[in-house]
Design an enzyme around this catalytic site. Structure first.
Site, PDB file in Angstrom:
ATOM      1  CG  HIS A   1      -1.709  -1.089   1.525  1.00 24.47           C
ATOM      2  ND1 HIS A   1      -3.575  -1.514   1.284  1.00 24.47           N
ATOM      3  CD2 HIS A   1      -1.315  -1.841   2.868  1.00 24.47           C
ATOM      4  CE1 HIS A   1      -2.938  -2.506   1.391  1.00 24.47           C
ATOM      5  NE2 HIS A   1      -2.151  -2.934   2.263  1.00 24.47           N
TER       6      HIS A   1
ATOM      7  NE  ARG B   1     -11.089  -7.101   9.259  1.00 25.61           N
ATOM      8  CZ  ARG B   1     -10.585  -6.149   8.611  1.00 25.61           C
ATOM      9  NH1 ARG B   1     -10.103  -4.965   9.015  1.00 25.61           N
ATOM     10  NH2 ARG B   1      -9.113  -6.295   8.744  1.00 25.61           N
TER      11      ARG B   1
ATOM     12  CG  HIS C   1      -5.378  -7.525   3.942  1.00 26.09           C
ATOM     13  ND1 HIS C   1      -6.566  -6.093   3.122  1.00 26.09           N
ATOM     14  CD2 HIS C   1      -4.460  -6.968   3.673  1.00 26.09           C
ATOM     15  CE1 HIS C   1      -5.198  -4.944   3.302  1.00 26.09           C
ATOM     16  NE2 HIS C   1      -4.102  -6.121   2.909  1.00 26.09           N
TER      17      HIS C   1
ATOM     18  CD  GLU D   1      -3.144  -7.611   9.534  1.00 26.43           C
ATOM     19  OE1 GLU D   1      -3.650  -7.030   8.399  1.00 26.43           O
ATOM     20  OE2 GLU D   1      -1.608  -7.123   9.058  1.00 26.43           O
TER      21      GLU D   1
ATOM     22  CG  HIS E   1      -1.177 -10.439   6.254  1.00 27.64           C
ATOM     23  ND1 HIS E   1       0.181  -9.537   7.173  1.00 27.64           N
ATOM     24  CD2 HIS E   1      -2.108  -9.458   6.490  1.00 27.64           C
ATOM     25  CE1 HIS E   1       0.180  -7.894   6.269  1.00 27.64           C
ATOM     26  NE2 HIS E   1      -1.844  -7.578   6.044  1.00 27.64           N
TER      27      HIS E   1
ATOM     28  CG  HIS F   1     -10.319  -4.704   2.914  1.00 28.02           C
ATOM     29  ND1 HIS F   1     -10.056  -4.801   3.687  1.00 28.02           N
ATOM     30  CD2 HIS F   1      -8.814  -3.245   2.374  1.00 28.02           C
ATOM     31  CE1 HIS F   1      -9.431  -4.055   4.972  1.00 28.02           C
ATOM     32  NE2 HIS F   1      -8.063  -3.078   3.526  1.00 28.02           N
TER      33      HIS F   1
ATOM     34  CE1 TYR G   1      -7.156   1.355   1.826  1.00 27.18           C
ATOM     35  CE2 TYR G   1      -5.795  -0.385   1.423  1.00 27.18           C
ATOM     36  CZ  TYR G   1      -6.436   0.890   2.215  1.00 27.18           C
ATOM     37  OH  TYR G   1      -5.415   0.923   3.352  1.00 27.18           O
TER      38      TYR G   1
ATOM     39  CG  ASP H   1       1.063  -4.920   4.585  1.00 27.01           C
ATOM     40  OD1 ASP H   1       0.130  -3.872   3.921  1.00 27.01           O
ATOM     41  OD2 ASP H   1       0.600  -5.336   5.682  1.00 27.01           O
TER      42      ASP H   1
HETATM   43 ZN   LIG Z   1      -2.649  -4.956   3.487  1.00 24.15          ZN
END
Ligand SMILES: [Zn+2]
Length: 424
Positions: free
Chosen positions: A57, A195, A217, A220, A254, A192, A117, A305
């Site tokens: 990111h 969640r 993801h 994590e 992750h 993403h 994103y 990351d």
């Molecule tokens: Zn990430």
């Protein structure tokens, strides 16, 4: 045609000596060990294939060294990240990504997958060019001289049964179909997390991937697992499996808090696992089951990351070192396995890259063996000693992006200071 020579190089069969590389039109046309340098350009130290950064990111680079004052948690770190995200526009995003990608090049990264994103203006209002932020990333990578795989990320909810709010609004789209329409021109896609993407949208993303890389993801934080179990009666891995998200084109990022069944499901489906060890320790995430995943059939890759550290050599080393701390055993990964993770370009949708072999893109990294950190190091064990500061030369498509430890854009520190300063 250009010709390079190195005293030591990690070829697909292992370490070789006195290697000549011939490059034509950006690809290796000959790779010959046991040769004299002749008038080839000499590369210092040991040569490795270009490093693949499978999870980035770019804008998180603005957070380095600024989130440690009060301790905090993953969730308080996320608030600081949202504050930076809220200030970005296409120009500042491009400037920061240019500097962050140039820093990656200095560390030997020749290709990066950007888990992107920040799609829209604050409040979620689309820019007049709906791809303005993606274009900013492409311009940045071109300036920094590295290959870019933009993963257009689906981000529709603030949490399980929670709508997007505040700074999250600019990450979102009306629904999964609106997201898929905009994501059509991206190199890859991403969920993403479980969640942020409701269950009924997961299959839409999997279908929209359409053979492109698909990242997510995964697990994590324990809180994500608990909320997913409460909501769906499934672990995040179980939910992704049920909705058709797993498979050889998918990379789970992750993969920290997994059950044995999760490991078997990820490995059995050929889903890859991207570890980001310096981020995972920075955020106190935990140590994921890297060895177990690889043994189960999940190919490993590495990412920086949030760029708390931009040093892919350190990520590769940490894969082994974290396993040592968790198990009390040394040698959990062989050096060749660490190198395979460091140069795994499959998650970036570039399976032809990452090898010093005829036909592959001529991306390579020369790491010095005569610095204060690496002097005396066996070139076969360079991953256990070298850091980003020991990277001397980086070629992409056979063209120098970094020479003598200097990026072609010049002072990358100054670029970072300026780009980060503009966001404060
Ligand atoms: Zn990430």
């Amino acid at each position: 045609m250009s010709t390079f020579w190195a005293a030591a190089a990690h070829l697909p069969d292992g370490l070789a000596a006195d290697v000549t590389f011939q490059v034509t039109d950006g690809r290796f046309t000959a790779v010959r060990p046991d040769t004299a340098p002749g008038d080839a350009r000499r590369l210092p130290g040991v040569v490795l294939p270009g490093f693949a950064n499978a999870h980035s990111h770019a804008f998180h680079r603005a957070l380095r060294g600024r989130t440690h004052g009060g301790g905090g948690t993953f969730w308080t770190w996320r608030e600081a990240m949202y504050a930076v995200a809220a200030r970005l526009d296409p120009d500042s995003y491009r400037a920061l990504a240019t500097a962050a990608y140039a820093e990656m090049a200095l560390a030997g990264v020749t290709a990066v997958a950007e888990f992107h994103y920040v799609h829209h203006a604050p409040g979620g209002v689309p820019y007049s060019d709906p791809h303005a932020m993606r274009t900013a990333l492409r311009t940045a990578a071109a300036a920094a001289g590295i290959r870019l795989t933009v993963l257009d990320t689906c981000y529709l909810a603030g949490g399980f049964a929670t709508p997007l709010e505040g700074p999250q609004l600019r990450f979102g789209d009306r629904d999964a179909h609106a997201w898929a329409e905009r994501a059509a021109g991206a190199d890859g896609v991403a969920v993403h997390s479980v969640r942020a993407v409701p269950r009924d949208a997961l299959a839409v993303v999997a279908k929209a991937a359409d053979g492109r890389p698909l990242h997510v993801h995964l697990s994590e934080q324990p809180a994500e697992n608990a909320a997913c179990l409460a909501r769906h009666g499934l672990t995040p891995t179980g939910l992704l499996a049920a909705e058709g998200v797993l498979g050889p084109r998918t990379t789970a990022v992750h993969a920290t808090h997994l059950t044995e069944a999760d490991v078997a499901q990820l490995g059995g489906s050929g889903t890859g696992a991207c570890f980001c060890p310096t981020t995972e320790r920075d955020l106190a995430d935990g140590i994921g089951p890297a060895r177990a995943l690889q043994d189960a059939g999940a190919p490993l890759s590495l990412g920086s990351d949030q760029h708390a550290v931009t040093d892919l050599l350190e990520e590769a080393r940490a894969l082994e070192m974290h396993e040592r701390l968790a198990t009390g055993e040394r040698g959990r990964f062989r050096p060749a396995e660490l190198l395979a993770a460091l140069t795994n370009h499959d998650p970036l949708g570039r399976p032809d890259a990452g090898r010093l072999a005829v036909g592959a893109p001529a991306d390579l990294v020369a790491v010095r063996l005569d610095t204060v950190r690496t002097a005396g190091t066996d070139p076969a064990q360079v991953l256990y000693a070298a850091t980003a500061a020991d990277v001397d030369t980086v070629l992409v498509d056979g063209r120098p992006v970094v020479e003598g430890g200097v990026h072609r854009l010049g002072d990358v520190g100054a670029l970072l200071v300026s780009a980060i300063g503009a966001l404060r």
